[in-house]
Motif scaffolding. Structure first.
Motif, PDB file in Angstrom:
ATOM      1  N   LYS A 178      37.881 -16.601  17.372  1.00  0.00           N
ATOM      2  CA  LYS A 178      38.123 -17.258  16.088  1.00  0.00           C
ATOM      3  C   LYS A 178      37.024 -18.278  15.760  1.00  0.00           C
ATOM      4  O   LYS A 178      36.802 -18.588  14.589  1.00  0.00           O
ATOM      5  N   SER A 179      36.363 -18.800  16.788  1.00  0.00           N
ATOM      6  CA  SER A 179      35.376 -19.866  16.582  1.00  0.00           C
ATOM      7  C   SER A 179      33.959 -19.348  16.446  1.00  0.00           C
ATOM      8  O   SER A 179      33.069 -20.122  16.069  1.00  0.00           O
ATOM      9  N   PRO A 207      39.640 -22.486  16.148  1.00  0.00           N
ATOM     10  CA  PRO A 207      40.860 -21.896  16.706  1.00  0.00           C
ATOM     11  C   PRO A 207      42.101 -22.314  15.923  1.00  0.00           C
ATOM     12  O   PRO A 207      42.100 -23.339  15.226  1.00  0.00           O
ATOM     13  N   GLU A 208      43.146 -21.532  16.072  1.00  0.00           N
ATOM     14  CA  GLU A 208      44.420 -21.840  15.425  1.00  0.00           C
ATOM     15  C   GLU A 208      44.910 -23.209  15.884  1.00  0.00           C
ATOM     16  O   GLU A 208      44.950 -23.506  17.081  1.00  0.00           O
ATOM     17  N   GLY A 209      45.262 -24.075  14.915  1.00  0.00           N
ATOM     18  CA  GLY A 209      45.818 -25.376  15.232  1.00  0.00           C
ATOM     19  C   GLY A 209      44.804 -26.444  15.584  1.00  0.00           C
ATOM     20  O   GLY A 209      45.195 -27.557  15.958  1.00  0.00           O
ATOM     21  N   SER A 210      43.516 -26.156  15.421  1.00  0.00           N
ATOM     22  CA  SER A 210      42.514 -27.115  15.884  1.00  0.00           C
ATOM     23  C   SER A 210      42.437 -28.367  15.015  1.00  0.00           C
ATOM     24  O   SER A 210      41.881 -29.380  15.444  1.00  0.00           O
ATOM     25  N   GLU A 262      40.827 -15.680  22.846  1.00  0.00           N
ATOM     26  CA  GLU A 262      41.162 -15.554  21.421  1.00  0.00           C
ATOM     27  C   GLU A 262      40.563 -16.720  20.634  1.00  0.00           C
ATOM     28  O   GLU A 262      40.082 -16.540  19.513  1.00  0.00           O
ATOM     29  N   ALA A 263      40.578 -17.917  21.215  1.00  0.00           N
ATOM     30  CA  ALA A 263      39.941 -19.069  20.575  1.00  0.00           C
ATOM     31  C   ALA A 263      38.442 -18.863  20.468  1.00  0.00           C
ATOM     32  O   ALA A 263      37.820 -19.263  19.474  1.00  0.00           O
TER      33      ALA A 263
END
Length: 464
Positions: free
Chosen positions: A227-228, A205-208, A223-224
């Protein structure tokens, strides 16, 4: 085999070459959550290296595919076996398929001019597995379970291989459960771009990777999820993730780790020191214009398997400090004896120190050239280690600021040896520690030489 676009993308990156025709990434890591189709990528990778890219010198090519458990290694073998046996064109090139327990593998027919056919072997990792092989290609599946000891046993099989490649696949480790130093080190090199020949891909995910933002990622964020999980809606039904999320109430961290691959970088104050050496103080001890003095000691350290060798030297800088310098590191060992002879003469017949077990591949060469040396026993190696760390931390070991030595010391960890002492050990097999060993032993050798009674000669081995 029919691969998804994301799987083709990974394989195409793995097969990228540089301007010289070598693999652009000599090490490559893939982080993706479970059940997304990593197994198909591994099968495609094994097929590609086994059938499409022979060695240029016509020698046997060996692929070593490892996993943390026997059942995982066998599953990968059976996947590959199933594909090959269903394609007559591939089967026509197979000499034999080994299915005996512990010997699973595939041997190809010899190509014209070959003495032995190319092969792939499947093994479960242990502290000793893989020793005795010379592997062109290494596969480390479930890399979050790859210990330093197991990695060392495997990685040094590539010491004399030209153009090797190592492929790591895995998931996010569980802190305190998995031995993940190797996997985390690869992640850091890949994310930070510090590995010149390191490839890294992750679906997260964004920012992980940001420890502050990662804490705010919601397990239920769809959304996460997307992305994953690159196979979501293709191989993996959305309903399956929904079910897993609903059952994750008692362990949301497990869901974030296993399904979303949330793996933040360590905060600076969490970075684990690999040894007691104060690496900042070591770098502060640099004196760029320092040079070797009239009385020197030379030290030799070989990489495991004899794939490369390092030579360093030490001399007195002032009454309180010792100066150490890296002289040369190069692949192979055939150059070592002649170089030592020339360096010894250039440095006023300098004393040579070495660990006979470490240097065993070159001892006969030293004998043939009449080069004598002072052998170190285990207790002396441990004493050299502790003395070097104490001296450096107190500003009594100085150097010219050679970056290769600093990096070697920063990547080196320790292992017990001798009588409750320690010595250097690789924390990452792709980062050599022979420079750390050589400067450490050279500093010890100088102190040993200085401690000898006046006019006495050191006891050396070798032959005139």
């Amino acid at each position: 085999m029919t691969l998804d676009p994301w799987q083709e993308y990974v394989l195409s990156a793995l097969m990228e070459t540089d301007a010289g025709g070598d693999w652009a990434a000599s090490e490559f890591g893939l982080l993706v959550s479970r059940q997304n189709g990593k197994g198909e990528i591994l099968t495609g990778y094994d097929l590609t290296h086994l059938f499409l890219f022979p060695r240029h010198d016509n020698h046997r090519k060996t692929i070593l595919h490892s996993a943390h458990e026997v059942k995982t290694a066998i599953d990968a073998f059976e996947r590959l076996q199933g594909v090959i046996e269903n394609v007559p064109r591939l089967m026509s090139r197979v000499e034999r398929i080994y299915t005996a327990n512990g010997k699973e593998g595939i041997l190809l027919r010899r190509r014209p001019g070959q003495l032995q056919g190319d092969r792939i072997r499947f093994i479960a990792r242990t502290k000793k597995s893989g020793r005795g092989f010379a592997a062109d290609i290494l596969v480390n599946d479930e890399a979050q379970e790859l210990s330093l000891q197991a990695n060392n046993a495997l990685s040094y099989t590539q010491s004399q291989i030209d153009n090797p490649q190592v492929f790591f696949t895995g998931t996010v480790p569980e802190e305190g459960v998995n031995e993940s130093e190797v996997w985390e080190g690869l992640r850091d090199r890949g994310r930070n771009g510090k590995g010149e020949h390191t490839g890294w891909m992750e679906w997260t995910p964004e920012g992980s990777r940001d420890p502050d933002i990662a804490d705010t990622i919601e397990p239920g964020d769809r959304e996460a999820w997307m992305k994953s999980n690159p196979s979501l809606g293709v191989r993996m039904p959305l309903s399956n993730i929904e079910d897993q999320y609903e059952r994750s109430g008692t362990d949301p961290d497990g869901f974030l780790r296993e399904r979303l691959s949330v793996w933040p970088d360590r905060r600076p104050d969490q970075i684990k020191h690999l040894s007691d050496l104060d690496t900042k103080r070591w770098r502060d001890n640099a004196i760029p214009d320092a040079r070797l003095g009239d009385v020197c000691v030379i030290a030799l350290a070989l990489g495991r398997g004899g794939g490369f060798a390092t030579i360093a030297a030490a001399s007195r800088f002032d009454d309180q400090s010792i100066f150490v310098e890296h002289e040369k590191t190069e692949r192979g060992t055939v150059w070592v004896a002649q170089y030592l002879k020339e360096l010894k003469e250039r440095l006023n017949d300098a004393l040579i120190v070495l660990d006979p077990k470490n240097a065993s591949p070159v001892l006969v060469d030293l004998q043939l050239l009449g080069i004598k040396y002072l052998p170190m026993n285990m207790d002396e190696i441990a004493a050299a280690h502790s003395g070097f760390i104490e001296g450096s931390n107190n500003g009594m070991i100085v150097h010219r600021g050679q970056e290769e030595v600093s990096r070697s010391l920063e990547y080196a960890t320790t292992r017990p040896i001798g009588r409750a002492g320690f010595t250097w050990e690789p924390s990452d097999a792709s980062k050599p520690i022979s420079q750390a060993q050589a400067v450490t032993w050279a500093a010890w050798g100088l102190r040993k030489f200085e401690a000898l009674p006046p006019k006495s000669k050191p006891i050396v081995r070798g032959y005139a």
